[in-house]
Design a protein around this motif. Structure first.
Motif, PDB file in Angstrom:
ATOM      1  N   THR A  54       0.828  -1.207   0.000  1.00 19.91           N
ATOM      2  CA  THR A  54       0.000   0.000   0.000  1.00 19.91           C
ATOM      3  C   THR A  54       0.857   1.249   0.000  1.00 19.91           C
ATOM      4  O   THR A  54       0.578   2.209  -0.742  1.00 19.91           O
ATOM      5  N   GLU A  55       1.896   1.263   0.810  1.00 19.62           N
ATOM      6  CA  GLU A  55       2.771   2.440   0.846  1.00 19.62           C
ATOM      7  C   GLU A  55       3.445   2.656  -0.502  1.00 19.62           C
ATOM      8  O   GLU A  55       3.535   3.794  -0.989  1.00 19.62           O
ATOM      9  N   ARG A  56       3.908   1.573  -1.116  1.00 17.38           N
ATOM     10  CA  ARG A  56       4.544   1.697  -2.435  1.00 17.38           C
ATOM     11  C   ARG A  56       3.572   2.303  -3.442  1.00 17.38           C
ATOM     12  O   ARG A  56       3.909   3.251  -4.167  1.00 17.38           O
ATOM     13  N   LEU A  57       2.381   1.762  -3.491  1.00 26.30           N
ATOM     14  CA  LEU A  57       1.382   2.229  -4.453  1.00 26.30           C
ATOM     15  C   LEU A  57       0.972   3.678  -4.186  1.00 26.30           C
ATOM     16  O   LEU A  57       0.857   4.491  -5.106  1.00 26.30           O
ATOM     17  N   ALA A  58       0.766   4.000  -2.917  1.00 21.63           N
ATOM     18  CA  ALA A  58       0.312   5.346  -2.565  1.00 21.63           C
ATOM     19  C   ALA A  58       1.369   6.392  -2.886  1.00 21.63           C
ATOM     20  O   ALA A  58       1.066   7.463  -3.431  1.00 21.63           O
ATOM     21  N   ARG A  59       2.599   6.101  -2.553  1.00 24.47           N
ATOM     22  CA  ARG A  59       3.659   7.085  -2.810  1.00 24.47           C
ATOM     23  C   ARG A  59       3.918   7.214  -4.320  1.00 24.47           C
ATOM     24  O   ARG A  59       4.259   8.304  -4.800  1.00 24.47           O
ATOM     25  N   LYS A  60       3.723   6.138  -5.061  1.00 27.91           N
ATOM     26  CA  LYS A  60       3.855   6.220  -6.513  1.00 27.91           C
ATOM     27  C   LYS A  60       2.737   7.077  -7.085  1.00 27.91           C
ATOM     28  O   LYS A  60       2.973   7.934  -7.961  1.00 27.91           O
ATOM     29  N   ALA A  61       1.524   6.888  -6.583  1.00 31.40           N
ATOM     30  CA  ALA A  61       0.390   7.706  -7.034  1.00 31.40           C
ATOM     31  C   ALA A  61       0.642   9.176  -6.747  1.00 31.40           C
ATOM     32  O   ALA A  61       0.368  10.049  -7.584  1.00 31.40           O
ATOM     33  N   ALA A  62       1.185   9.466  -5.573  1.00 30.96           N
ATOM     34  CA  ALA A  62       1.442  10.855  -5.189  1.00 30.96           C
ATOM     35  C   ALA A  62       2.538  11.485  -6.036  1.00 30.96           C
ATOM     36  O   ALA A  62       2.440  12.662  -6.421  1.00 30.96           O
TER      37      ALA A  62
END
Length: 239
Positions: A54-62
């Motif tokens: 989740t952290e990987r995906l969220a920071r990539k989205a940001a």
């Protein structure tokens, strides 16, 4: 659909979107949000792996969507809820609201994070704004359930119970609303309502246990965590 199977199917579809376009910020944000739904419903099988992903995906989205309000609010909410990074999560949702102050979803997410930060009254104002911006939202029951939580953590258990009953009438299978109904009734001293809620919870999800919800919310104030844990104990759910 709000089901475990529907969630997994959505996650697969959003992952396919990423595979097609690796620079699509909202796809990363929605993938992260699928884990939000899994955690909220107690469906995570490997919490450590899910948190890391989740952290990987969220920071990539940001990083890809610095000017994309939808990607930012999804990423921020996932960071706050699944990862427990309330400060970074709040900052991303705040940025989304600067970009689009009429985005009801962002106000809904902002209010929820405010609850966890210990600002329930501000949270209710933001939930009400989200409802005004999108009065026909098919997910309005989610907004209502967050108002339940805001009243609960403000110590207004009767108000929380009243809102929880409305929410469960809108969506009788929404596990998150049912558990909030149960703990609100428990701390309001309304044993009959509490028992009815637990009966419904066991119908909807016979595998529900206290452990599914013990660390369910990333609450900053110790008194909020203590109140929720007390409510859970009073429901009589098995460990």
């Amino acid at each position: 659909q709000g089901t475990k199977e529907g969630n997994l199917e959505a996650l697969e579809n959003f992952q396919q979107a990423i595979d097609t376009d690796q620079n699509f910020p909202s796809a990363y944000g929605m993938c992260a949000y699928c884990y939000v739904w899994q955690k909220a419903n107690g469906w995570l099988l490997d919490e450590e792996r899910a948190t890391t992903e989740t952290e990987r995906l969220a920071r990539k989205a940001a990083s890809l969507g610095a000017d994309d309000a939808i990607a930012l609010c999804q990423a921020g909410f996932a960071l706050a809820y699944v990862v427990g990074d309330l400060d970074d999560g709040m900052a991303l949702v705040d940025r989304a609201l600067v970009l689009n102050p009429n985005l009801a979803t962002a106000w809904r997410f902002s209010g929820w994070i405010r609850v966890w930060l210990g600002e329930p009254n501000l949270a209710i104002e933001q939930f009400e704004r989200a409802a005004r911006l999108s009065p026909l939202d098919p997910l309005i029951f989610i907004v209502q359930n967050r108002i339940v939580a805001a009243h609960f953590f403000a110590g207004r258990y009767e108000e929380a119970l009243s809102w929880a009953q409305k929410t469960v009438r809108l969506n009788p299978n929404y596990v998150v609303a049912i558990i909030m109904l149960a703990v609100s009734a428990a701390l309001a001293g309304r044993e009959q309502e509490m028992r009815k809620a637990i009966g419904r919870l066991q119908e909807v999800d016979p595998t529900s246990r206290m452990s599914n919800f013990k660390n369910w919310l990333p609450l900053r104030r110790p008194e909020d965590a203590a109140a929720f844990e007390k409510g859970l104990r009073l429901t009589g759910l098995t460990q």
